[in-house]
Design a protein around this motif. Structure first.
Motif, PDB file in Angstrom:
ATOM      1  N   THR A  23     -17.324  -7.477  47.171  1.00  0.00           N
ATOM      2  CA  THR A  23     -18.331  -6.945  46.244  1.00  0.00           C
ATOM      3  C   THR A  23     -18.065  -5.477  45.968  1.00  0.00           C
ATOM      4  O   THR A  23     -17.721  -4.714  46.872  1.00  0.00           O
ATOM      5  CB  THR A  23     -19.743  -7.107  46.834  1.00  0.00           C
ATOM      6  N   GLU A  24     -18.239  -5.077  44.719  1.00  0.00           N
ATOM      7  CA  GLU A  24     -18.251  -3.679  44.321  1.00  0.00           C
ATOM      8  C   GLU A  24     -19.702  -3.313  44.023  1.00  0.00           C
ATOM      9  O   GLU A  24     -20.284  -3.790  43.041  1.00  0.00           O
ATOM     10  CB  GLU A  24     -17.378  -3.446  43.089  1.00  0.00           C
ATOM     11  N   LEU A  25     -20.306  -2.501  44.865  1.00  0.00           N
ATOM     12  CA  LEU A  25     -21.725  -2.174  44.781  1.00  0.00           C
ATOM     13  C   LEU A  25     -21.908  -0.730  44.336  1.00  0.00           C
ATOM     14  O   LEU A  25     -21.373   0.192  44.966  1.00  0.00           O
ATOM     15  CB  LEU A  25     -22.397  -2.393  46.133  1.00  0.00           C
ATOM     16  N   VAL A  26     -22.663  -0.526  43.260  1.00  0.00           N
ATOM     17  CA  VAL A  26     -23.014   0.812  42.792  1.00  0.00           C
ATOM     18  C   VAL A  26     -24.525   0.974  42.922  1.00  0.00           C
ATOM     19  O   VAL A  26     -25.283   0.111  42.473  1.00  0.00           O
ATOM     20  CB  VAL A  26     -22.589   1.044  41.329  1.00  0.00           C
ATOM     21  N   VAL A  27     -24.943   2.071  43.533  1.00  0.00           N
ATOM     22  CA  VAL A  27     -26.371   2.355  43.695  1.00  0.00           C
ATOM     23  C   VAL A  27     -26.703   3.622  42.928  1.00  0.00           C
ATOM     24  O   VAL A  27     -26.018   4.648  43.062  1.00  0.00           O
ATOM     25  CB  VAL A  27     -26.746   2.519  45.180  1.00  0.00           C
ATOM     26  N   GLY A  28     -27.755   3.564  42.099  1.00  0.00           N
ATOM     27  CA  GLY A  28     -28.216   4.725  41.347  1.00  0.00           C
ATOM     28  C   GLY A  28     -29.466   5.309  41.974  1.00  0.00           C
ATOM     29  O   GLY A  28     -30.477   4.617  42.130  1.00  0.00           O
ATOM     30  N   LEU A  29     -29.420   6.593  42.349  1.00  0.00           N
ATOM     31  CA  LEU A  29     -30.563   7.296  42.928  1.00  0.00           C
ATOM     32  C   LEU A  29     -31.242   8.143  41.861  1.00  0.00           C
ATOM     33  O   LEU A  29     -30.590   8.949  41.188  1.00  0.00           O
ATOM     34  CB  LEU A  29     -30.106   8.200  44.075  1.00  0.00           C
ATOM     35  N   ASP A  30     -32.521   7.973  41.708  1.00  0.00           N
ATOM     36  CA  ASP A  30     -33.289   8.687  40.697  1.00  0.00           C
ATOM     37  C   ASP A  30     -33.516  10.129  41.138  1.00  0.00           C
ATOM     38  O   ASP A  30     -34.061  10.397  42.210  1.00  0.00           O
ATOM     39  CB  ASP A  30     -34.636   7.972  40.515  1.00  0.00           C
ATOM     40  N   MET A  31     -33.087  11.088  40.297  1.00  0.00           N
ATOM     41  CA  MET A  31     -33.274  12.509  40.574  1.00  0.00           C
ATOM     42  C   MET A  31     -34.052  13.176  39.436  1.00  0.00           C
ATOM     43  O   MET A  31     -33.843  14.345  39.134  1.00  0.00           O
ATOM     44  CB  MET A  31     -31.917  13.198  40.754  1.00  0.00           C
ATOM     45  N   SER A  32     -34.964  12.450  38.820  1.00  0.00           N
ATOM     46  CA  SER A  32     -35.687  12.958  37.655  1.00  0.00           C
ATOM     47  C   SER A  32     -36.752  13.967  38.064  1.00  0.00           C
ATOM     48  O   SER A  32     -37.052  14.155  39.252  1.00  0.00           O
ATOM     49  CB  SER A  32     -36.317  11.798  36.888  1.00  0.00           C
ATOM     50  N   VAL A  33     -37.358  14.596  37.071  1.00  0.00           N
ATOM     51  CA  VAL A  33     -38.277  15.710  37.299  1.00  0.00           C
ATOM     52  C   VAL A  33     -39.479  15.322  38.154  1.00  0.00           C
ATOM     53  O   VAL A  33     -39.991  16.144  38.924  1.00  0.00           O
ATOM     54  CB  VAL A  33     -38.739  16.300  35.944  1.00  0.00           C
ATOM     55  N   ASP A  34     -39.947  14.069  38.069  1.00  0.00           N
ATOM     56  CA  ASP A  34     -41.147  13.664  38.799  1.00  0.00           C
ATOM     57  C   ASP A  34     -40.856  13.037  40.156  1.00  0.00           C
ATOM     58  O   ASP A  34     -41.759  12.523  40.809  1.00  0.00           O
ATOM     59  CB  ASP A  34     -41.974  12.691  37.954  1.00  0.00           C
TER      60      ASP A  34
END
Length: 443
Positions: A23-34
């Protein structure tokens, strides 16, 4: 199998066992203003819990899981690349050391998904069994629903398995996920036992999914092979000019066949019902028809069986050469065919195969008829072939949003045909749900 899940989370889960599929796993971490420091720590804890049961690949051999991590807000950037860590201990320490970033940027999860699909997944291991998985941790609403729908279309076409873990109520993300025909959006309440079960399910049905022995509660892949019932009159208009090479033209026939495979074709095309009717036309300056440079291969009411339509495509559709007269041909197809056929269906669509630029004297006609068609509610979806088409002309021709109405087929090889099949299937699902639609490119 391409599947999507959405979870509303506030606590990490227990461990779950993973199979050995590479498996190729990509995780996106939210770094938005709120996203507050406390919320970021919850996201990090959730990511660490997901990693806990994964076997990390220690080489480039097609075994185990490779992990990449990106951060996103309005923009997306790498935090960890696939090649950075080949030991779980090092990967876990790197995740623990990711700092919370202060930013004034708003969240655009659709743009982040598309960045990952088009860039991060370009650098994956090769192998028949390699699975592509993207998990996004989201702290709230996204600013652009259309970009989410576009991203879902592209992920389905690219066979990327997608999950979103939400930490607040996100109804626009939920609506966008309805583009996924598996209907696998899940909204979890605040109870910790429910949260634990939800994250276990994202491990079981997304990250650790076993296609040979799927769990009963995972979204089924059986519907992918079934035809869809779409209330639509569909006109197929093929470029028969010399702009398309002979081998590409044969690939076009295969693509048209797969389009028909997606549809439940009406068994009573002369009567009103909610099933699709299809007509096939070809345009070229080689045709000396009195009314337009176009030939009708079969009409909306001619066939009651999809197999007969496919047989006509492969037996009766012959490339003629000459140059493109798309404007005149479209005017005939729309004004003399699509808008005048008795017992009209609710949706009207023209699927255009475009291989070259239409003749100079025909451009004004093309601009006029494409605008008129859109004003009449006709959906214009374009498949481009080869390298000789006019990009600006194609963009102007397609319905809005453009990115959901254009697919570049390149040289119509097997991979490009499969991409278009998945994309068109999801597009038809969205069309049937009255969603806004949108341009994608095979690079």
């Amino acid at each position: 199998m391409n599947t999507s899940l959405f979870f509303d989370m506030s606590a990490p889960p227990d461990k779950a066992a993973c199979p050995v599929y590479p498996t190729e796993l990509v995780v996106g971490l939210d770094m938005s203003v709120d996203v507050t420091p406390a919320l970021f720590e919850r996201m990090r804890s959730t990511l660490l819990s997901l990693l806990d049961s994964i076997n990390i690949a220690e080489s480039n051999c097609p075994t185990g899981t490779r992990v990449a991590v990106v951060s996103y807000s309005s923009n997306t950037k790498y935090l960890i690349r696939f090649s950075d860590y080949r030991r779980k201990k090092g990967l876990v320490e790197a995740v623990k050391n990711i700092p919370h970033e202060r930013t004034s940027d708003r969240r655009n999860i659709g743009a982040a998904m598309r960045f990952v699909g088009r860039n991060v997944f370009k650098r994956i291991r090769q192998g028949v069994l390699i699975r592509k998985v993207a998990i996004f941790l989201s702290g709230g609403q996204s600013q652009d629903v259309t970009s989410i729908t576009t991203a879902v279309l592209e992920y389905k076409a690219l066979d990327i398995n997608l999950g979103v873990i939400g930490f607040s109520d996100t109804p626009n993300v939920q609506r966008a996920f309805e583009a996924d025909e598996t209907g696998s959006f899940i909204n979890v309440l605040e109870r910790s036992d429910t949260q634990t079960a939800a994250l276990e399910k994202i491990q079981r049905c997304i990250i650790c999914f076993d296609p040979c022995n799927p769990a009963r509660d995972c979204p089924s892949s059986r519907e992918v092979s079934t035809s869809k019932e779409v209330n639509m009159d569909l006109a197929l208009l093929v470029d028969g000019s010399r702009s398309i090479q002979a081998d590409q033209y044969e690939g076009v026939k295969q693509v048209l066949g797969t389009v028909l495979d997606q549809l439940v074709v009406s068994g009573q095309p002369s009567k009103a019902d909610r099933q699709a009717r299809v007509a096939l036309y070809q345009q070229s300056s080689s045709y000396s028809e009195a009314r337009a440079p176009v030939k009708q291969i079969f009409t909306f009411q001619q066939f009651q069986d999809r197999k007969l339509m496919k047989r006509s495509i492969f037996n009766n559709l012959k490339q003629t050469g000459g140059y493109s007269r798309l404007g005149d041909a479209m005017e005939f197809v729309i004004m003399q065919g699509l808008l005048t056929v008795p017992k009209p269906r609710k949706n009207k669509m023209v699927l255009l195969i475009v291989g070259g630029e239409t003749e100079y004297s025909d451009r004004a006609r093309l601009d006029f008829i494409s605008m008129k068609a859109k004003c009449q509610g006709v959906v214009l979806f374009t498949l481009t072939v080869g390298d000789h088409f006019n990009s600006a002309q194609v963009v102007e021709l397609a319905s809005f949003p453009k990115e959901q109405h254009i697919v570049h087929l390149g040289h119509v090889k097997q991979g490009e045909q499969e991409y278009s099949r998945r994309f068109i299937r999801t597009f038809l699902h969205i069309l049937n749900r009255k969603e806004n639609l949108c341009f994608t490119k095979i690079s």
